[in-house]
Scaffold this motif. Structure first.
Motif, mmCIF file in Angstrom:
data_model
loop_
_atom_site.group_PDB
_atom_site.id
_atom_site.type_symbol
_atom_site.label_atom_id
_atom_site.label_comp_id
_atom_site.label_asym_id
_atom_site.label_seq_id
_atom_site.Cartn_x
_atom_site.Cartn_y
_atom_site.Cartn_z
ATOM 1 N N ASN A 84 19.149 15.887 24.227
ATOM 2 C CA ASN A 84 18.364 16.527 23.178
ATOM 3 C C ASN A 84 19.227 17.513 22.406
ATOM 4 O O ASN A 84 20.289 17.911 22.867
ATOM 5 N N SER A 85 18.740 17.909 21.240
ATOM 6 C CA SER A 85 19.452 18.891 20.412
ATOM 7 C C SER A 85 20.922 18.511 20.255
ATOM 8 O O SER A 85 21.818 19.343 20.425
ATOM 9 N N LEU A 86 21.155 17.278 19.913
ATOM 10 C CA LEU A 86 22.523 16.780 19.815
ATOM 11 C C LEU A 86 23.300 17.456 18.703
ATOM 12 O O LEU A 86 22.742 17.809 17.649
ATOM 13 N N LYS A 87 24.589 17.615 18.951
ATOM 14 C CA LYS A 87 25.500 18.269 18.005
ATOM 15 C C LYS A 87 26.615 17.293 17.641
ATOM 16 O O LYS A 87 26.938 16.402 18.425
ATOM 17 N N TYR A 113 33.570 3.637 40.694
ATOM 18 C CA TYR A 113 33.218 2.555 39.771
ATOM 19 C C TYR A 113 32.811 3.148 38.430
ATOM 20 O O TYR A 113 32.162 4.208 38.375
ATOM 21 N N TRP A 114 33.173 2.441 37.379
ATOM 22 C CA TRP A 114 32.915 2.917 36.019
ATOM 23 C C TRP A 114 32.327 1.801 35.156
ATOM 24 O O TRP A 114 32.672 0.631 35.319
ATOM 25 N N GLY A 115 31.469 2.225 34.242
ATOM 26 C CA GLY A 115 30.968 1.297 33.249
ATOM 27 C C GLY A 115 31.930 1.199 32.074
ATOM 28 O O GLY A 115 32.965 1.874 32.047
ATOM 29 N N GLN A 116 31.572 0.362 31.096
ATOM 30 C CA GLN A 116 32.431 0.127 29.930
ATOM 31 C C GLN A 116 32.219 1.172 28.838
ATOM 32 O O GLN A 116 33.046 1.278 27.927
ATOM 33 N N GLY A 117 31.142 1.902 28.915
ATOM 34 C CA GLY A 117 30.897 2.955 27.946
ATOM 35 C C GLY A 117 29.968 2.539 26.821
ATOM 36 O O GLY A 117 29.828 1.360 26.498
ATOM 37 N N THR A 118 29.319 3.543 26.241
ATOM 38 C CA THR A 118 28.455 3.333 25.073
ATOM 39 C C THR A 118 28.736 4.447 24.063
ATOM 40 O O THR A 118 28.871 5.613 24.436
ATOM 41 N N GLN A 119 28.836 4.063 22.798
ATOM 42 C CA GLN A 119 29.210 5.025 21.762
ATOM 43 C C GLN A 119 28.005 5.858 21.326
ATOM 44 O O GLN A 119 26.932 5.311 21.029
ATOM 45 N N VAL A 120 28.217 7.151 21.271
ATOM 46 C CA VAL A 120 27.224 8.081 20.718
ATOM 47 C C VAL A 120 27.880 8.793 19.539
ATOM 48 O O VAL A 120 28.944 9.396 19.694
ATOM 49 N N THR A 121 27.248 8.709 18.386
ATOM 50 C CA THR A 121 27.768 9.364 17.192
ATOM 51 C C THR A 121 26.689 10.269 16.622
ATOM 52 O O THR A 121 25.576 9.808 16.350
ATOM 53 N N VAL A 122 27.024 11.544 16.462
ATOM 54 C CA VAL A 122 26.078 12.525 15.936
ATOM 55 C C VAL A 122 26.585 12.984 14.578
ATOM 56 O O VAL A 122 27.673 13.551 14.470
ATOM 57 N N SER A 123 25.793 12.738 13.555
ATOM 58 C CA SER A 123 26.187 13.118 12.204
ATOM 59 C C SER A 123 25.648 14.499 11.856
ATOM 60 O O SER A 123 24.574 14.898 12.332
ATOM 61 N N SER A 124 26.394 15.199 11.031
ATOM 62 C CA SER A 124 25.983 16.571 10.659
ATOM 63 C C SER A 124 25.128 16.567 9.398
ATOM 64 O O SER A 124 24.961 15.569 8.740
#
Length: 124
Positions: A84-87, A113-124
């Motif tokens: 929440n309240s992403l920056k 163990y690790w996953g492949q990842g997921t992209q999070v992009t927060v725009s200003s």
């Protein structure tokens, strides 16, 4: 061997919310300590949050405390990260990780163990 698959990433405006999920392939998921990490371009992977095998204990990086919540559903072999309240500075690839040894860990080397990842992009 445990396979971890993250989902739920995407593009969101500053102040918005996202919920990440990480599904594990094994029924022994409930015995693993779980963590979320993130890595921004040109930066090292950094700890975000961790949760004990039971879900009874959690641990957060100071930068996300009060904004992010880690949880797990052992019946569904899934761990979540409610953000929440992403920056804009939260922009990164987010990875989930599973650790065989019980505990709450912020060091990547504590996870097996690790996953492949997921992209999070927060725009200003």
């Amino acid at each position: 061997q445990v396979q971890l698959v993250e989902s739920g990433g995407g593009l969101v405006q500053a102040g918005g919310s996202l919920r990440l999920s990480c599904a594990a392939s094994r029924r022994t998921f409930s015995t693993y300590s779980m963590g979320w990490f993130r890595q921004a371009p040109g930066k090292e992977r950094e700890f975000v949050a961790a949760i004990s095998w039971s879900g009874g204990s959690t641990y957060y990086a100071e930068s996300v405390k009060g904004r992010f919540t880690i949880s797990r559903d052992n019946a569904k072999n899934t761990v979540y990260l409610q953000m929440n309240s992403l920056k804009p500075e939260d922009t990164a690839v987010y990875y989930c990780a599973a650790g065989v040894v019980a505990g709450l860990y912020s060091l990547p080397r504590k996870y097996d163990y690790w996953g492949q990842g997921t992209q999070v992009t927060v725009s200003s």
